[in-house]
Each structure stands twice: as C-alpha cells, then as structure tokens.
Design an enzyme around this catalytic site. Sequence first.
Site, PDB file in Angstrom:
ATOM      1  N   ASP A  95      73.306 -57.589 -78.793  1.00 62.12           N
ATOM      2  CA  ASP A  95      73.345 -58.677 -77.810  1.00 62.12           C
ATOM      3  C   ASP A  95      74.513 -59.626 -78.058  1.00 62.12           C
ATOM      4  O   ASP A  95      74.716 -60.571 -77.302  1.00 62.12           O
ATOM      5  CB  ASP A  95      72.021 -59.448 -77.864  1.00 62.12           C
ATOM      6  CG  ASP A  95      71.888 -60.475 -76.752  1.00 62.12           C
ATOM      7  OD1 ASP A  95      72.264 -60.169 -75.608  1.00 62.12           O
ATOM      8  OD2 ASP A  95      71.417 -61.598 -77.020  1.00 62.12           O
ATOM      9  N   SER A 108      71.382 -63.988 -71.222  1.00 59.08           N
ATOM     10  CA  SER A 108      70.841 -62.633 -71.065  1.00 59.08           C
ATOM     11  C   SER A 108      69.589 -62.701 -70.203  1.00 59.08           C
ATOM     12  O   SER A 108      68.727 -63.565 -70.396  1.00 59.08           O
ATOM     13  CB  SER A 108      70.498 -62.033 -72.429  1.00 59.08           C
ATOM     14  OG  SER A 108      71.640 -61.976 -73.258  1.00 59.08           O
ATOM     15  N   GLN A 128      72.288 -53.959 -70.213  1.00 60.94           N
ATOM     16  CA  GLN A 128      71.908 -55.362 -70.135  1.00 60.94           C
ATOM     17  C   GLN A 128      72.464 -55.962 -68.843  1.00 60.94           C
ATOM     18  O   GLN A 128      73.568 -55.640 -68.424  1.00 60.94           O
ATOM     19  CB  GLN A 128      72.457 -56.149 -71.324  1.00 60.94           C
ATOM     20  CG  GLN A 128      72.072 -57.630 -71.332  1.00 60.94           C
ATOM     21  CD  GLN A 128      72.869 -58.415 -72.355  1.00 60.94           C
ATOM     22  OE1 GLN A 128      74.001 -58.798 -72.115  1.00 60.94           O
ATOM     23  NE2 GLN A 128      72.277 -58.635 -73.525  1.00 60.94           N
TER      24      GLN A 128
END
Length: 288
Positions: A208, A231, A281
């Site tokens: 991430d 995110s 993502q």
Amino acid sequence: MSGDALIRLLALLDLEKIEENVFRGLSPAEPVQRVFGGQVLAQALAGATRTVDPARSCHSFHAYFLRPGDPKVPILYEVDRSRDGGSFTARRVVAIQHGAPIFTLAASFQRAESGFEHQSKMPVVPPPEDLEDQQLLLLRDPALSPAIRAWVARDRPFETRAVLGRGPFDNAGDRPARAPVDHIWLKTCGPLPDDYAIHRALLAFVSDLSLLDTSLLPHGKSIFSNVRVASLDHAMWFHHPFRADEWLLYAQDSPSASGGRGFNRGSIYRRDGTLVASVAQEGLIRRR
C-alpha cells in the site's frame, strides 16, 4: 538506515488477544492525522491468521477502507470464522474505532496444493545493486520543502530502490508528468523470522506504500501536492512463497483514473522471476 522501524512494525503485528476472535492493535507514535492503510491491512491479516489452522496459508484477501483510522487510540479487530471447509478456510475481519467500523477484510486460506501453473514474465530491469536507495536519492533534492524532507527522512522498515524514479518535487509537491508505470525493488531493513505469516503480513503492509501514487504520475502530482488521496479498497493474491527480507520487484501501473478515483495494479516478483503476489487497488485522488 537502521532496523528500529522494522522492530517496531513487527511489534505492531503482534496483536493483543482480548477475547476469542477479538484482537487489539496499536499504531506507531508518529505525528500523522490518520492510520496508514498498509498497517490496518497487515494487522487485520495477522488477526485472521491467528484463527486459522497453521497448515493453511492466506492465498487472497479483499479489503475496504471505510473511515480514516485514528492513530491515537487502539484498533479493535473482530474476526468472524465464516467457514472451515475441506480445502479452504474463510475469515472476515472488521476493524473498529470509536464504536464504528473503519475497515473490513475478507480473506481465504488454503492448504498447499499442486496443479496447473503459468505466470506473466518479470520485467527486464537493472538489479537492485545497480540502483540507489530511494530515500537517499530523494533527500539530495534541494527543492524539498522542510515538511516533505522530514517525512522522507523518517526511519522506515523497508528499503526501496526505484528503477525509473518518480522525479524531483517542487515546493508545491508537484513533479514532471510521465507514464503511470513504475518498478521498485524492496525488502525489509533487517532479517525476519521463518514464519511465512509474518512475511505475508509485511508484504501486505508495503503493497500500500506506493501503489496509489502511481495514478498521479501522468498528472504531474504526488501525495504531497494539493490533492486529497486515500485508499478505498485493496485486494491481494499470494501465488508462491517468498521472503520479505530478500529483494522483491514491485511492478506497478495505473490503467485508469476517472471520477476522482485512480485504479492501480501491482505484480510482485522474486529475483528469480517467480511471480509471488498480485495486487489491485482503487483510491481517491481528488483535487483540493
């Protein structure tokens, strides 16, 4: 670069069990406004793994970030033992703060099994030994503002070496625009125990770190620019064993951005070319 940050991160993954299927996690004592998404991913996966037969390893998880995490208070992780089947185990985790869910994760576990195999090829890139540490490279940029310089100079649990580099920052946090593709070598700043669950959790954490920023590359922006980033969801699939304390290549690209959201993909390879994990993502990339 010391290994203190890695020691602190490993401590954060050692969740406190406060009830059956309920764990408590802390955040690092850093001056940030919200909890880093990779931390919640790693802690939730660690909590789910604690409820699963050690003979079964996580092969995939899908997560949604619902609310910003408050770094000043603990995070409660409630694990639902959704199913223990003959081949697969399913778990659902809800992370709670201030009485409300901030994050959900669904994970699937499986015993090791042989079968059909194929994979995409690893990009042809220079080895990490031929590249400079990304942190040292950025700190040489004279245009860095004091705030950005302080953030870049923090002790970190992972060492990263970018193949392409993301360009120098100006005083507004902007940078030269280029294609939304990046290749980054990464590994932890110290050795890890031989517990594969820890290596998976740490890879979830670092997956991430730079992925959402990839969707800002063609727009000449960065996470330091006048944009709001967060995110929204994160999915990961584990294909083959790996060690997070050995060099891994993180190949990232962003095929699309629209509606204030950037979509990003990642493929993670061992040095021998084996594809060990895939990532997807979508994140908020909104002009302030």
